[in-house]
Design a protein around this motif. Structure first.
Motif, PDB file in Angstrom:
ATOM      1  N   LEU A 128       0.827  -1.045   0.063  1.00 53.50           N
ATOM      2  CA  LEU A 128      -0.135   0.065   0.032  1.00 53.50           C
ATOM      3  C   LEU A 128       1.002   1.233   0.080  1.00 53.50           C
ATOM      4  O   LEU A 128       0.346   2.651  -0.128  1.00 53.50           O
ATOM      5  N   ARG A 129       2.176   1.087  -0.061  1.00 48.85           N
ATOM      6  CA  ARG A 129       2.880   2.433   0.183  1.00 48.85           C
ATOM      7  C   ARG A 129       3.272   2.994  -1.188  1.00 48.85           C
ATOM      8  O   ARG A 129       3.431   2.401  -2.321  1.00 48.85           O
ATOM      9  N   ARG A 130       3.262   4.483  -0.789  1.00 51.24           N
ATOM     10  CA  ARG A 130       3.411   4.998  -2.263  1.00 51.24           C
ATOM     11  C   ARG A 130       4.657   5.900  -2.362  1.00 51.24           C
ATOM     12  O   ARG A 130       4.799   6.614  -3.200  1.00 51.24           O
ATOM     13  N   ASP A 131       5.318   5.660  -1.180  1.00 56.27           N
ATOM     14  CA  ASP A 131       6.709   6.529  -1.161  1.00 56.27           C
ATOM     15  C   ASP A 131       7.891   5.580  -1.565  1.00 56.27           C
ATOM     16  O   ASP A 131       8.508   4.949  -0.476  1.00 56.27           O
ATOM     17  N   PRO A 132       8.332   5.212  -2.904  1.00 55.93           N
ATOM     18  CA  PRO A 132       9.403   4.450  -3.220  1.00 55.93           C
ATOM     19  C   PRO A 132      10.718   4.435  -2.229  1.00 55.93           C
ATOM     20  O   PRO A 132      11.432   3.539  -1.845  1.00 55.93           O
ATOM     21  N   ALA A 133      11.116   5.808  -2.063  1.00 51.46           N
ATOM     22  CA  ALA A 133      12.188   6.195  -1.199  1.00 51.46           C
ATOM     23  C   ALA A 133      12.237   5.645   0.250  1.00 51.46           C
ATOM     24  O   ALA A 133      12.877   4.951   0.731  1.00 51.46           O
ATOM     25  N   GLU A 136      13.983 -18.831   9.183  1.00 52.33           N
ATOM     26  CA  GLU A 136      14.035 -17.782   7.972  1.00 52.33           C
ATOM     27  C   GLU A 136      12.729 -17.336   7.442  1.00 52.33           C
ATOM     28  O   GLU A 136      12.501 -16.182   7.563  1.00 52.33           O
ATOM     29  N   GLN A 137      11.758 -18.276   7.405  1.00 51.66           N
ATOM     30  CA  GLN A 137      10.490 -17.646   7.192  1.00 51.66           C
ATOM     31  C   GLN A 137       9.766 -16.625   8.244  1.00 51.66           C
ATOM     32  O   GLN A 137       9.168 -15.839   7.980  1.00 51.66           O
ATOM     33  N   GLN A 138      10.388 -17.113   9.540  1.00 54.23           N
ATOM     34  CA  GLN A 138       9.596 -16.334  10.581  1.00 54.23           C
ATOM     35  C   GLN A 138      10.408 -14.807  10.407  1.00 54.23           C
ATOM     36  O   GLN A 138       9.719 -13.808  10.602  1.00 54.23           O
ATOM     37  N   MET A 139      11.679 -14.747  10.163  1.00 58.21           N
ATOM     38  CA  MET A 139      12.227 -13.633  10.021  1.00 58.21           C
ATOM     39  C   MET A 139      11.711 -12.759   8.929  1.00 58.21           C
ATOM     40  O   MET A 139      11.761 -11.590   8.912  1.00 58.21           O
ATOM     41  N   LEU A 140      11.530 -13.638   7.866  1.00 57.55           N
ATOM     42  CA  LEU A 140      10.958 -12.830   6.646  1.00 57.55           C
ATOM     43  C   LEU A 140       9.461 -12.237   6.822  1.00 57.55           C
ATOM     44  O   LEU A 140       9.189 -11.317   6.612  1.00 57.55           O
ATOM     45  N   ALA A 141       8.646 -13.026   7.650  1.00 57.35           N
ATOM     46  CA  ALA A 141       7.406 -12.713   8.040  1.00 57.35           C
ATOM     47  C   ALA A 141       7.574 -11.114   8.998  1.00 57.35           C
ATOM     48  O   ALA A 141       6.844 -10.266   8.635  1.00 57.35           O
ATOM     49  N   ILE A 142       8.419 -11.080   9.579  1.00 54.45           N
ATOM     50  CA  ILE A 142       8.726  -9.892  10.739  1.00 54.45           C
ATOM     51  C   ILE A 142       9.242  -8.795   9.742  1.00 54.45           C
ATOM     52  O   ILE A 142       8.949  -7.527   9.732  1.00 54.45           O
ATOM     53  N   ALA A 143      10.250  -9.023   8.848  1.00 56.43           N
ATOM     54  CA  ALA A 143      10.968  -8.072   8.009  1.00 56.43           C
ATOM     55  C   ALA A 143       9.714  -7.631   7.123  1.00 56.43           C
ATOM     56  O   ALA A 143       9.423  -6.249   6.867  1.00 56.43           O
ATOM     57  N   ARG A 144       8.932  -8.372   6.579  1.00 58.12           N
ATOM     58  CA  ARG A 144       7.799  -8.119   5.586  1.00 58.12           C
ATOM     59  C   ARG A 144       6.967  -6.980   6.712  1.00 58.12           C
ATOM     60  O   ARG A 144       6.531  -6.049   5.896  1.00 58.12           O
ATOM     61  N   ALA A 145       6.661  -7.352   7.613  1.00 62.16           N
ATOM     62  CA  ALA A 145       5.581  -6.398   8.543  1.00 62.16           C
ATOM     63  C   ALA A 145       6.550  -4.980   8.532  1.00 62.16           C
ATOM     64  O   ALA A 145       5.859  -4.091   8.599  1.00 62.16           O
ATOM     65  N   LEU A 146       7.545  -5.221   8.716  1.00 57.23           N
ATOM     66  CA  LEU A 146       8.536  -3.823   9.234  1.00 57.23           C
ATOM     67  C   LEU A 146       8.398  -2.967   7.945  1.00 57.23           C
ATOM     68  O   LEU A 146       8.329  -1.763   7.904  1.00 57.23           O
ATOM     69  N   VAL A 147       8.492  -3.495   6.684  1.00 55.43           N
ATOM     70  CA  VAL A 147       8.450  -3.055   5.337  1.00 55.43           C
ATOM     71  C   VAL A 147       7.108  -2.147   5.306  1.00 55.43           C
ATOM     72  O   VAL A 147       7.095  -1.089   4.587  1.00 55.43           O
ATOM     73  N   ALA A 148       6.322  -2.528   5.909  1.00 54.43           N
ATOM     74  CA  ALA A 148       4.889  -1.925   5.927  1.00 54.43           C
ATOM     75  C   ALA A 148       4.805  -0.459   6.793  1.00 54.43           C
ATOM     76  O   ALA A 148       4.227   0.439   6.826  1.00 54.43           O
ATOM     77  N   LYS A 149       6.037  -0.432   7.473  1.00 55.87           N
ATOM     78  CA  LYS A 149       6.179   0.908   8.529  1.00 55.87           C
ATOM     79  C   LYS A 149       4.794   0.958   9.134  1.00 55.87           C
ATOM     80  O   LYS A 149       4.225   1.920   9.068  1.00 55.87           O
TER      81      LYS A 149
END
Ligand SMILES: Nc1ncnc2c1ncn2[C@@H]1O[C@H](COP(=O)(O)OP(=O)(O)OP(=O)(O)O)[C@@H](O)[C@H]1O
Ligand SMILES: [Mg+2]
Lengths: 306, 499, 237
Positions: C105-110, C141-154
């Motif tokens: 949903l994020r619109r700010d590529p930077a 690693e999947q668990q890490m990915l899941a957390i990382a993915r949530a973080l990218v959502a800021k």
């Protein structure tokens, strides 16, 4: 040798039509996990809408300008996309949580509905119609004694173009990622902020637009349009559907491979075994594949499902 | 207390075994509905059909055949939940097998004059011709049952939509194969040909022409000279209707039927409680195919029908599916109801025939969305609660139809496209009115008839079975508790076998 | 006004009454943990908050807006991320694509680039496997990915459902370290954990769920000292 090459060329032409239709089955299966029996009727509507449009522009009588075919293609795709979206919204969305059998039966109901409304006199009617030739039907080239017709070339080129477009859409765009995410897990996809219903709607739209392209190409290739409820349409749809299943339903590239395989089997069987049994070869292949590899020939091997 | 008596499971098993009727008595018990059915068939043939006249008598035949087919499909779709959309394939197999016997059989038996076109019915009521015909029906059923076995086997590996595809593929394969056969041999040539040769000549795409019309609506009358005219088609058809109904009812309330329902509801759970799901499914397929074959055989010999691969394609299968699904998968009387309705309506409404299929289709979609289990679900019509809701609904529908018919019948705008649409609404309204009235009438009749029937029936409705099962379970619990000194069985039923 | 307020929440799964009048709130910048035995309703609480199940009664407000009954994708758009139980990564997408889904949903590529970079710094093992299919990652690693993915959502509020489930003790340490650092950067966290010891350690506030009802609430440090809690959830006798 010439016969062999000619059959090969014909199979590729037929395979393109199957592929365009098979993709619709596969895309919908990918997101909703059910076989959209009404898809073949969207194909039929695509062919008939092309006819209606071409006639409405008066191209049946006067011959057609160069832009006739692209214009009809776009309009037919738009009409069918709208139809597909409407079907999804009215018939399938209320059943999102229902058992699959119910959805399957509903799909059969939608299919019957489209066929029979199609043959009402104020829709397409019950008379077969000749499709106006939007393309000049001539031989483009003769290679090693094989006739290569303009229409075949145009159909194959456009099909390849559409398939590449779809491939790009699914594997290279945000929308495509969302479609694949929905296909894998709707709930988690919605946690990413994906509006799952909108993705499903779009998927129906895309699949139906491709079927419309298939319908137009079919109409141009086999110019006599049978009436909308004719068994020919059902059979065509069934074969495209078999292609999707043989290729591993839910698998985009598999659907294309399955379509080519089915077309080859059908054409070569008709040429070298018996021309009357072409439908039989297709269904025998279907049953053999389902018995020995129920997930389809490319079920796992080639790519993940969409 | 002996050790075997102590084990509650064994005691329960012994009790259940004791309550199971002995096969001979059970056989007698199941005979009386068939006897009743045969009597009804006779009455229909001898008394009702002559009163109806040829058109309605033919309709009666069509209804009977539709019932045989739809009820047989209900066994596999409704009871076992194995979605088959190739039922017309079994019908076709049975029909052609039977026609092969009656047509070429009659010729071989020398019943046909050399040079004659086609084969006529032979002999009087239950004479040699009729016997050949009945044998042909059974033969058709058996051949179809074998086909059912072949299709049932993949059902062991495939589920849901995939199985549907296989049955569909089967139907199409049968159709294509039949289309490849050659023209029917004329009687003179046929007399010389072997039966194997004959089997290759069943008409191809044109259909099997010249079959004797044993299933004819013309009442059978013996004239002064003792010659019979017409034939006892209605009698035969309704005898088979009686048989298929009795088999379906007994199957539904038997252990087998319960196994099938268990498979339908949850295959894994059924397996877990010890149902042999593979066997159950194959049994369902074979039984259904057998009766579809008989239905096909009846159809093949019906007046005005040319056995034709085109007629028995995908579309026919779908017609049957609609009957089963609309009525409610698993409800036998519901399927009879739907088969009757859906056979009567198109005949009576020929003038608005083009709206028939769109309306069916719409009805199918709406029922799936609003009442996913079908109109009657698994219940028989006389088990419905509340009883009259359906009657009311059909009458309200009929009233709405009346309004739409009258209203849109009068309005004209002057724009052609709009007017034809309005005319369509009016026609649909009329259709709904008639449909609603017939639906209500038939429903009332079936409800009353069923209520009477179930009064005389051994009371083993699913409801009763559910009660029985729960009391058995309670019994087992009590029996267990019984081993400890504290608890005493309190249930009356259990007291008798308490030590 | 708290960032998230849950009041009188009831959830039914068919006949099962999974939550009964659950009420609590999460203040901006806090780490709040929900602890409880298996089947207590922790996951259900998170699902009801993020819109995956519809509560039959009660209300949820997030940033002052009532979000009860809203579809999940709209709730997520308000700034909530939910890393669901059982990881919920898309096995048919590559690791890279999974991370991109987080930023759907994020619109700010930077900004996305910055947060992705940050997430990859936290989980270097993920960075090494960007082009692999996520289904081929190991469980941790999947668990890490899941957390990382949530973080990218800021997200403003991050719901974490058992991030340490099934991980080696070392990795569990790592995960909790990362949870702490996320929190230190100002992300509010609602954490569901079986590992009550660690959870009480990182959290400011804790709530204890028992068969669908909140039985105890309080500052995490206090609960960690509570005898009953110690016996039931920390395995101290
Ligand atoms: N989809 C569902 N259908 C029916 N019951 C469910 C469903 N999901 C959860 N439940 C029931 O609701 C109750 C609470 O489940 P929940 O998943 O919230 O527990 P939990 O506290 O997360 O447990 P755990 O620590 O084991 O993950 C349980 O009894 C569970 O069986
Ligand atoms: Mg949980």
């Amino acid at each position: 040798m010439t016969t062999f090459l000619q059959t090969l060329v014909n199979s590729i032409g037929l395979g393109s039509l199957y592929a365009l239709t098979a993709l619709g089955y596969t895309l919908v299966y990918g997101v909703l996990r059910f076989i959209n029996f009404a898809h073949s009727d969207v194909f039929t509507v695509g062919a008939w809408a092309s006819f209606t449009l071409a006639s409405a522009f008066g191209w049946a009588a006067t011959g057609s300008p160069w832009f006739a075919m692209p214009l009809v293609l776009l309009l037919a795709m738009a009409v069918c996309a709208a139809l597909g979206i409407a079907i999804e919204f009215l018939a399938y969305r209320p059943l999102r949580k229902a058992p699959r059998l119910n959805v399957l039966i509903t799909a059969i109901g939608v299919s019957l509905f489209l066929q029979n409304v199609g043959q009402l006199k104020w829709v397409f009617g019950t008379q077969p119609q000749p499709m106006p030739p939007l393309l000049e039907d001539s031989s483009l080239a003769e290679v090693a004694g094989v006739q290569i017709r303009v229409i075949d070339v145009v159909v194959v080129v456009l099909t390849v173009f559409l398939l590449m477009l779809l491939e790009f859409l699914i594997y290279r765009t945000r929308l495509g990622r969302a479609m694949r995410a929905v296909s894998f897990d709707e709930k988690v996809a919605s946690l990413m902020g994906i509006n799952v219903n909108r993705i499903i709607t779009l998927t129906f739209g895309i699949g139906s637009a491709l079927a419309a392209a298939g319908g137009l190409f079919y109409a141009l290739k086999y110019t006599g349009l049978k009436q909308p409820a004719d068994a020919t349409w059902v059979l065509l749809g069934l074969k495209a559907f078999v292609a999707a299943v043989v290729g591993g339903i839910g698998n985009v590239r598999g659907a294309v491979a399955g379509a080519l395989l089915i077309a080859f089997v059908e054409m070569f069987g008709a040429q070298y075994l018996s021309p009357h049994m072409r439908d039989l070869y297709v269904f025998v292949i279907l049953i053999a594949v389902l018995m020995f590899k129920p997930s389809g020939l490319f079920g796992k091997a080639v790519v993940e499902k969409v | 207390m002996s050790p075997s008596e102590k084990d509650p499971t064994r005691r329960l098993a012994a009790r259940v075994a004791g309550s199971r009727p002995n096969p001979f008595v059970a056989g007698l018990k199941s005979a009386w509905p068939i006897v009743t059915g045969v009597i009804v068939a006779l009455v229909l043939q001898a008394a009702i059909a002559p009163m109806l006249g040829p058109f309605y008598a033919k309709l009666l035949l069509d209804i009977g055949i539709a019932i045989v087919l739809a009820v047989s499909l209900n066994i596999v779709n409704g009871f076992a939940g194995q979605f088959s959309i190739g039922h017309a394939g079994f019908m076709m197999v049975g029909g052609y097998a039977a026609a092969l016997i009656t047509y070429y059989g009659s010729i071989k038996l020398g019943w046909v004059e050399p040079g004659a076109y086609g084969v006529e019915v032979h002999g009087g009521f239950l004479g040699s011709g009729d016997l050949l015909f009945l044998a042909a029906c059974v033969f058709g059923g058996v051949v179809a049952a074998l086909a059912g076995l072949v299709v049932g086997l993949p059902s062991l590996r495939l589920r849901g939509d995939y199985l549907a595809i296989v049955t569909l593929g089967f139907g199409e394969i049968v159709r294509v194969l039949v289309q490849q056969t050659s023209d029917v041999l004329d009687p003179t040539t046929a007399a010389e040909a072997s039966m194997l040769e004959a089997a290759k000549h069943i008409g191809g795409p044109l259909g099997f022409t010249g079959t004797p019309t044993y299933v004819s609506p013309t009442p059978w009358i013996t004239d002064a000279a003792g010659n019979q005219t017409g034939h006892a088609g209605i009698f035969f058809v309704f005898t088979f209707v009686a048989i298929v109904l009795v088999v379906a009812f007994r199957l539904k309330i038997s252990t087998h039927g319960r196994a099938l329902l268990a498979v339908r509801e949850n295959e894994v759970a059924a397996e877990a409680v010890g149902v042999n799901t593979s066997r159950a499914k194959v049994v369902a397929f074979v039984t259904a195919a057998f009766f579809a074959g008989i239905g096909g055989a009846l159809y093949a010999h019906e007046v005005g029908v040319t056995l034709n691969p085109k007629e028995l394609g995908f579309q026919k299968s779908i017609d049957l599916v609609i009957m089963v699904v609309l009525a409610g998968m698993g409800s036998i009387s519901g399927v009879v109801y739907a088969a009757t309705m859906l056979t009567i309506l198109p005949e009576l409404l020929r003038d608005s025939a083009e709206y028939r299929m769109p309306i069916y289709a719409l009805a199918l979609i709406v029922v799936m969305i609003v009442r996913p289990q079908g109109l009657f679900g698994i219940q028989e019509i006389w088990e419905l609660r509340p009883r009259l809701r359906f009657l009311k609904a059909s009458l309200i529908g009929a009233a709405a139809g009346l309004v739409s018919w009258q209203l849109f019948g009068r309005v004209r705008i002057g724009v052609h496209a709009v007017d034809s649409f309005i005319a369509a609404l009016s026609a649909i309204g009329k259709l709904v009115l008639l449909g609603g009235l017939i639906a209500a009438a038939l429903f009332a009749v079936m409800m009353l008839g069923g209520a009477l029937f179930s009064r005389f029936q051994s009371r083993k409705t699913p409801r009763a079975i559910a009660r029985e099962l729960s009391s058995e379970r309670a019994g087992a619990v009590l029996a267990k508790a019984d081993d400890s000194p504290k608890a005493r069985p309190s249930d009356d039923a259990d007291r008798e076998d308490a030590p | 006004m708290a960032l998230l307020e849950v009041s009188g929440l009831d959830v039914h799964y068919g006949g099962i009454h999974a939550l009964k009048g659950v009420t609590f709130s999460v203040e901006q910048g806090q780490v709040v943990t929900l602890i409880g035995a298996n089947g207590a309703g922790k996951t259900t609480t998170l699902r009801a908050i993020s819109g995956l199940v519809k509560p039959s009664k009660g209300s949820v407000t997030f940033k002052g807006r009532t979000i009860t009954g809203m579809p999940a994708h709209q709730i997520v758009a308000l700034g909530l991320a939910h890393a669901p139980e059982g990881r919920g990564i898309f096995a048919n997408l590559t690791v890279d694509e999974n991370l991109q889904m987080g930023a759907y949903l994020r619109r700010d590529p930077a900004g996305v680039a910055k947060d992705t970079r940050h997430a990859l710094e936290l989980f270097p093992r993920i960075a090494e496997r960007l082009h692999q299919n996520a289904g081929t990652l190991s469980g941790g690693e999947q668990q890490m990915l899941a957390i990382a993915r949530a973080l990218v959502a800021k997200p403003t509020l991050l719901l974490l459902d058992e991030p340490s489930l099934g991980l080696a003790p070392q990795i569990v340490q790592l995960i909790f370290k990362i949870v702490r650092s996320i929190a230190a950067e100002g992300t509010t966290i609602l954490l569901v954990e079986q590992n009550a010891h660690q959870a009480l350690n990182v959290a400011h506030t804790a709530h204890v769920l028992e068969v669908g009802t909140l039985v105890t609430s309080g500052p995490a440090a206090e609960l960690a000292r509570d005898d009953k809690i110690r016996k039931a959830y920390l395995g101290v006798h």
